[in-house]
Design a protein around this motif. Structure first.
Motif, PDB file in Angstrom:
ATOM      1  N   LEU A  49      47.766  49.438  44.591  1.00  0.00           N
ATOM      2  CA  LEU A  49      47.994  47.856  45.285  1.00  0.00           C
ATOM      3  C   LEU A  49      46.531  47.610  45.766  1.00  0.00           C
ATOM      4  CD1 LEU A  49      49.945  45.709  46.430  1.00  0.00           C
ATOM      5  CD2 LEU A  49      49.803  46.959  48.627  1.00  0.00           C
ATOM      6  N   ASN A  51      44.678  43.743  46.755  1.00  0.00           N
ATOM      7  CA  ASN A  51      44.857  42.510  46.904  1.00  0.00           C
ATOM      8  C   ASN A  51      46.322  41.905  46.914  1.00  0.00           C
ATOM      9  OD1 ASN A  51      41.936  41.989  47.557  1.00  0.00           O
ATOM     10  ND2 ASN A  51      41.806  41.857  45.026  1.00  0.00           N
ATOM     11  N   GLY A  52      47.191  42.794  47.221  1.00  0.00           N
ATOM     12  CA  GLY A  52      48.542  42.356  47.207  1.00  0.00           C
ATOM     13  C   GLY A  52      49.263  42.659  45.821  1.00  0.00           C
ATOM     14  N   ILE A  53      48.501  43.035  44.950  1.00  0.00           N
ATOM     15  CA  ILE A  53      49.097  43.209  43.374  1.00  0.00           C
ATOM     16  C   ILE A  53      48.943  44.497  43.314  1.00  0.00           C
ATOM     17  CG2 ILE A  53      48.915  42.455  41.055  1.00  0.00           C
ATOM     18  CD1 ILE A  53      47.420  39.662  42.338  1.00  0.00           C
ATOM     19  N   TRP A  54      50.376  44.940  42.508  1.00  0.00           N
ATOM     20  CA  TRP A  54      50.215  46.488  41.885  1.00  0.00           C
ATOM     21  C   TRP A  54      49.620  46.360  40.773  1.00  0.00           C
ATOM     22  CZ3 TRP A  54      51.365  50.451  44.705  1.00  0.00           C
ATOM     23  CH2 TRP A  54      51.879  50.392  46.129  1.00  0.00           C
TER      24      TRP A  54
END
Length: 83
Positions: A49, A51-54
């Motif tokens: 994860l 910056n909030g993105i997988w």
């Protein structure tokens, strides 16, 4: 298709490789002219994860692709004696 026919197709360059970048594994499959899978390889990996993105890093992708290919190549060598 028997083992000898498979080996001849591989050596003649008539096989193709399909690659899938999955969420937990990179998978490669060698397919012959009859559309049947001849060998497979895989590489386990984990996303992270950021910056909030997988996501995966580019280095992880290249390392995983190389590892998956090595595994596929080993499988082809073991099954068909092709180097």
């Amino acid at each position: 298709m028997n083992t000898e026919e498979c080996r001849k197709q591989i050596e003649a360059g008539k096989a193709v490789i399909g690659i899938e970048f999955g969420s937990t594994r990179i998978k490669a499959e060698l397919v012959l002219s009859d559309h049947a899978p001849a060998a497979e390889g895989a590489w386990e990996w984990e996303n992270r994860l950021e910056n909030g993105i997988w996501t995966y890093t580019l280095d992880d992708s290249w390392q995983g692709l190389a590892g998956c290919y090595r595994d596929l190549k080993k499988s082809v060598q073991e099954k068909y004696g092709v180097t």
